[in-house]
Structures are given as C-alpha cells and as structure tokens.
Scaffold this motif. Structure first.
Motif, short mmCIF file in Angstrom:
data_model
loop_
_atom_site.label_atom_id
_atom_site.label_comp_id
_atom_site.label_asym_id
_atom_site.label_seq_id
_atom_site.Cartn_x
_atom_site.Cartn_y
_atom_site.Cartn_z
N GLY A 277 0.83 -1.20 0.00
CA GLY A 277 0.00 0.00 0.00
C GLY A 277 0.86 1.24 0.00
N THR A 278 0.30 2.31 0.54
CA THR A 278 0.99 3.60 0.59
C THR A 278 0.84 4.19 1.98
OG1 THR A 278 0.42 4.00 -1.73
CG2 THR A 278 1.13 5.89 -0.45
N LEU A 279 1.95 4.74 2.50
CA LEU A 279 1.91 5.47 3.76
C LEU A 279 1.68 6.94 3.43
CD1 LEU A 279 2.22 5.46 6.83
CD2 LEU A 279 4.67 5.85 6.50
N GLU A 280 0.55 7.46 3.87
CA GLU A 280 0.20 8.85 3.57
C GLU A 280 0.35 9.70 4.83
OE1 GLU A 280 -3.69 9.04 1.88
OE2 GLU A 280 -3.12 7.95 0.06
N VAL A 281 1.05 10.83 4.67
CA VAL A 281 1.27 11.76 5.78
C VAL A 281 0.53 13.04 5.47
CG1 VAL A 281 2.99 12.99 7.15
CG2 VAL A 281 3.56 10.75 6.16
N ARG A 282 -0.41 13.40 6.36
CA ARG A 282 -1.20 14.59 6.10
C ARG A 282 -1.64 15.22 7.43
NH1 ARG A 282 -6.23 13.38 2.56
NH2 ARG A 282 -4.55 12.74 1.16
N ASP A 283 -1.29 16.51 7.60
CA ASP A 283 -1.69 17.26 8.80
C ASP A 283 -1.28 16.56 10.09
OD1 ASP A 283 -2.87 19.17 7.15
OD2 ASP A 283 -4.79 18.08 7.12
N GLY A 284 -0.07 16.00 10.07
CA GLY A 284 0.46 15.37 11.28
C GLY A 284 -0.05 13.97 11.54
N SER A 285 -0.89 13.45 10.68
CA SER A 285 -1.39 12.08 10.86
C SER A 285 -0.80 11.17 9.78
CB SER A 285 -2.92 12.06 10.79
OG SER A 285 -3.35 12.45 9.50
N HIS A 286 -0.75 9.86 10.10
CA HIS A 286 -0.22 8.87 9.18
C HIS A 286 -1.28 7.79 8.95
CE1 HIS A 286 3.28 10.74 11.07
NE2 HIS A 286 4.02 10.33 10.07
N HIS A 287 -1.48 7.45 7.70
CA HIS A 287 -2.42 6.38 7.37
C HIS A 287 -1.79 5.42 6.36
CE1 HIS A 287 -5.31 9.27 9.07
NE2 HIS A 287 -6.10 8.21 9.29
N PHE A 288 -2.03 4.13 6.60
CA PHE A 288 -1.66 3.11 5.61
C PHE A 288 -2.89 2.87 4.75
CE2 PHE A 288 -1.79 -1.32 4.21
CZ PHE A 288 -0.61 -1.37 3.45
N CYS A 289 -2.69 3.01 3.44
CA CYS A 289 -3.83 2.95 2.53
C CYS A 289 -3.61 1.96 1.40
CB CYS A 289 -4.10 4.33 1.92
SG CYS A 289 -4.38 5.63 3.15
N THR A 290 -4.65 1.20 1.10
CA THR A 290 -4.71 0.40 -0.12
C THR A 290 -5.99 0.81 -0.85
OG1 THR A 290 -6.02 -1.44 0.77
CG2 THR A 290 -3.63 -1.51 1.14
N ALA A 291 -6.29 0.12 -1.94
CA ALA A 291 -7.52 0.43 -2.67
C ALA A 291 -8.76 0.14 -1.83
CB ALA A 291 -7.57 -0.37 -3.97
N HIS A 292 -8.61 -0.71 -0.79
CA HIS A 292 -9.78 -1.13 -0.01
C HIS A 292 -9.66 -0.85 1.49
CE1 HIS A 292 -10.97 -3.30 -3.64
NE2 HIS A 292 -9.75 -3.80 -3.67
N LEU A 293 -8.52 -0.34 1.93
CA LEU A 293 -8.25 -0.24 3.36
C LEU A 293 -7.60 1.10 3.68
CD1 LEU A 293 -7.95 -1.61 6.21
CD2 LEU A 293 -5.74 -2.45 5.41
N ARG A 294 -8.01 1.70 4.78
CA ARG A 294 -7.36 2.91 5.30
C ARG A 294 -7.20 2.72 6.81
NH1 ARG A 294 -6.27 8.06 3.63
NH2 ARG A 294 -6.23 9.70 5.23
N LEU A 295 -5.96 2.61 7.26
CA LEU A 295 -5.68 2.28 8.66
C LEU A 295 -4.84 3.38 9.28
CD1 LEU A 295 -5.84 0.13 10.94
CD2 LEU A 295 -3.72 -0.84 10.04
N ASP A 296 -5.31 3.94 10.39
CA ASP A 296 -4.58 5.00 11.09
C ASP A 296 -3.38 4.41 11.82
OD1 ASP A 296 -3.70 7.14 12.55
OD2 ASP A 296 -5.66 7.70 13.34
N VAL A 297 -2.18 4.88 11.46
CA VAL A 297 -0.95 4.39 12.10
C VAL A 297 -0.17 5.56 12.69
CG1 VAL A 297 -0.74 2.30 10.71
CG2 VAL A 297 0.23 4.44 9.85
N THR A 298 -0.88 6.61 13.06
CA THR A 298 -0.25 7.83 13.58
C THR A 298 0.54 7.55 14.85
OG1 THR A 298 -2.10 9.11 12.67
CG2 THR A 298 -0.68 10.23 14.27
N GLN A 299 0.13 6.56 15.62
CA GLN A 299 0.76 6.31 16.92
C GLN A 299 2.17 5.75 16.81
OE1 GLN A 299 -1.66 4.57 15.52
NE2 GLN A 299 -1.94 2.51 16.38
N TYR A 300 2.59 5.35 15.62
CA TYR A 300 3.91 4.72 15.48
C TYR A 300 5.01 5.76 15.33
CZ TYR A 300 1.34 0.42 15.06
OH TYR A 300 0.52 -0.62 15.31
N PRO A 301 6.16 5.54 15.99
CA PRO A 301 7.28 6.49 15.90
C PRO A 301 8.10 6.28 14.63
CG PRO A 301 7.85 4.70 17.39
CD PRO A 301 6.44 4.45 16.93
N PHE A 302 7.65 6.84 13.53
CA PHE A 302 8.34 6.65 12.26
C PHE A 302 9.65 7.42 12.24
CE2 PHE A 302 3.90 5.83 11.09
CZ PHE A 302 4.04 4.62 10.45
N LYS A 303 10.60 6.87 11.45
CA LYS A 303 11.82 7.61 11.17
C LYS A 303 11.47 8.75 10.20
CE LYS A 303 14.29 3.20 11.40
NZ LYS A 303 15.06 2.19 10.63
#
Length: 394
Positions: A277-303
C-alpha cells in the motif's frame, strides 16, 4: 560425515579425529570460565565466491547465540571460521580477549559438535567420550571424573559399555554432545546437531540442550535453519542472509520488530501477512492505505520520511489478525473464509481479502465455516511497516 563449508564451493570433510581434536583440553581443575567471542570485519572468500564480507559479531560470555538462516547464507562458514577450520580472508576473531584469527583449532579452547555424530564405531560410548582426553595425556582419574560428569548430565550412564551401532539416533547425538562437554572448553560450537533426528527426538534434545546450557553457564554458538530451535534455545539470535547479519537480538525482539522484510517473512509459521500500500502523511497524521483499506498508524514512531506518500508494505503476524464480529473498532473489514485448518488448541483461518490471502491464528470458539464472509481486524499495537523498495523497517 559433514561438509565443513556450507553453501561454499569447497567440500572438505571432517573425520572423527578432526572432531576429537577440534578443541584443546582445559585445566584439570574443572570447567573453564565461559569466554566472550568477538568477530570484527570478517571476510571469507572461497575461490571467486565471497561467502562473508564485513561481518561483526559479539557474543557475550555465557550466552547461547544462535546463527539462523537459509542454506547457503554463511552461518556454518562463520561457525567454522570461529573454530579455526576455515582460514579467513580478512578481519579478526578474538576468544576471551585473545586474538585467535590464525591460531590452530587445538589452541582455541573450543569444543565442536557436528551435524553428523562422527563416533568411532569400534569404541564403546565410554571410550568415545574419553578419546580426546586420552590422546592428550589427561590423567586417568581426571578422565573418569569428566566422563562420569558428562554421562550423568546426558543420562548416558547405562549406555557407557555399548557401541554406537547399539544406540538410537538421539543417544548417538547425546554421545557427540558429551564428547564436547568432557573437553571443558571455553566455547561450545554446534553445527546443526539435531537436523538428522526425527521431530520427537529434536524436541527432546532441544529441551536437554537448553537445560544443559543453564547448568553449565557456558558460551554456546549454535547453527540452524530451524526457526523453532532458534526461538526456543537462543538468548540472542543472528538472522543471516547472503553472508550478512540482517538482525541480532533476543528472539522476542527479532520476532516482534523485524528489521526488514526478509527477517519478517523468514520467522513465523505461518509467515507474516504482507499487504502492499501507501503510507500517507497529512496534517500530522499517518495512514496506511490500499484500494480497499485505510488504517490510522499515527501512533507509530516513524523515522524521517522522505515524502508524504511512500510505497510501503504492512506486516502483521497471524496471531495478531482477529476474526469475528466486534474484533475491532478501528477496522470494519470483511473477507471470505477460504480454508480452516484445525490444530487442536487453535485453528488457522485463511481469508480471501480482495484477492490477497490473509491468515489468522484463532483461539476462539466462534463458529465459522469455509465460504462464510467474516469480519476481521489487525491488532494495531503489533503491526510493522516496511519500505517497499528497500524492505527496511520504517
């Protein structure tokens, strides 16, 4: 007999005498203090083939370190270089703080157990155990003490007068391990010692090896391609691929937070679920997205992320996929159940999610059947995200 080089072009073969002479006999006072092992910038080249390059490894005194990886990854080559059975091309090997890079095997105070038992067929168990001590001139009383001690540890007492042909595979491997114990070495090296045994014997001897390490407190380095052996035996494990250590840590660390996609998929049965999928960063939030799924992963400490849209792979272990209604408030996904594998205390459920197979280890009693459409969710506290291009953990 067994090849000294795994995955290399060479085909050197160990004889029983090679095994017996692989380490030096310790002082008669008793078991030597466990030694640390330090490998620095190691390079091993066999012909035109570079098996290991720029490898570093630190084994603390008293650790049980497992070298884990597929065939040809260089794990046995690394072990045999520590034993002195393979000359290094570059780099250094220290044992107990002493440079042993070019020392003879007999001077390294190591004991080595090969994949093959390499027992003398004409000798009794007792004489197989004591062979190395006898050829090194150890006093008879000391030989008796060490053989008695090893045979008690490994429950070989009733077998001391038997010949190898009168023993089972598990008993023969106990004798091979006992022959290492009587050396009272600083470092014990094991090259896939259980791979020739059936599943039941492997389980029994694996437990005995772990208990043996607890009793001896010795430094042990163990080579295997079996992830169950690695996970159950190791205090720390090094996962190898192509002569490179991909990750070195405790079994729990490596399993829960794999460094890259190779480690993630090599460990675990069933293998880790992967979704591109794609990791999307927008307005301080992070979401993992596919054509059928959108999952909030903002809580993870990304590099530091190079872009606000990064192709990536989401990984989740089968035990962290929950199947059934009310499984999560964060996900509202449904998939068709394509297969159910009953495993006694749990079941393995395979889901078809828009053409992607997702597997769950399910311990609930929720009634489901093949062909059903079921809700599922990921345990968001235990997901991993990897860079799709390089495979590194994000």
């Amino acid at each position: 007999m067994t090849n000294l080089v795994n995955g290399a072009n060479a085909a050197a073969v160990a004889s029983p005498a090679d095994v017996a002479n692989a380490g030096n006999v310790a002082d008669a006072a008793g078991l030597s203090n466990p030694a640390n092992v330090s490998v620095r910038d190691l390079k091993i080249q066999l012909g035109a083939n570079t098996v290991i390059e720029n490898l570093d490894l630190d084994v603390r005194a008293g650790e049980f370190v497992v070298l884990l990886g597929p065939s040809g990854c260089g794990k046995s080559t690394l072990l045999h270089s520590i034993a002195g059975l393979i000359d290094v091309t570059d780099g250094s090997i220290e044992i107990a703080g002493v440079d042993m890079t070019w020392a003879d095997p007999k001077d390294r105070r190591i004991a080595l157990v090969f994949q093959s038992y390499a027992l003398y067929p004409t000798m009794s168990v007792e004489r197989n155990l004591s062979f190395a001590l006898r050829i090194n001139g150890t006093p008879k009383a000391e030989i008796a003490r060490r053989v008695t001690r090893a045979s008690e540890m490994l429950q070989l007492g009733p077998l001391l007068k038997r010949k190898p042909a009168q023993l089972s595979g598990g008993q023969r491997q106990r004798v091979a391990i006992g022959r290492a114990i009587v050396r009272e070495a600083d470092v014990f090296l094991f090259d896939e010692p259980l791979s020739n045994l059936d599943a039941k014997l492997r389980t029994e001897l694996r437990r005995e090896l772990k208990q043996l390490h607890q009793r001896l407190g010795a430094t042990m380095i163990y080579v295997t391609h079996d992830q169950v052996e690695a996970m159950t035996l190791a205090t720390r494990m090094a996962v190898m691929r192509g002569g490179v250590i991909q990750q070195f840590g405790t079994p729990a660390e490596v399993y829960a937070r794999p460094n890259n996609l190779f480690v993630a998929t090599f460990l675990g049965s069933p293998a880790m679920n992967l979704l591109k999928g794609t990791l999307e960063v927008r307005d301080g939030s992070h979401h993992f997205c596919t054509a059928h799924l959108r999952l909030d992963v903002t809580q993870y400490p990304f590099k530091d992320l190079p872009t606000d849209r990064l192709p990536c792979v989401l990984g989740v272990r089968a035990e962290d996929v929950r199947v059934g209604e009310g499984s999560s408030t964060e996900m509202n996904e449904r998939a068709n159940i394509s297969l159910i594998e009953p495993m006694g205390n749990h079941r393995v459920i395979w889901l078809d999610y828009h053409g992607v197979q997702i597997v769950s280890i399910d311990q609930t009693k929720t009634p489901v059947a093949v062909g059903d459409t079921a809700a599922f969710a990921f345990d968001s506290a235990h997901i991993s995200l990897f860079d799709e291009e390089g495979g590194a953990r994000l």
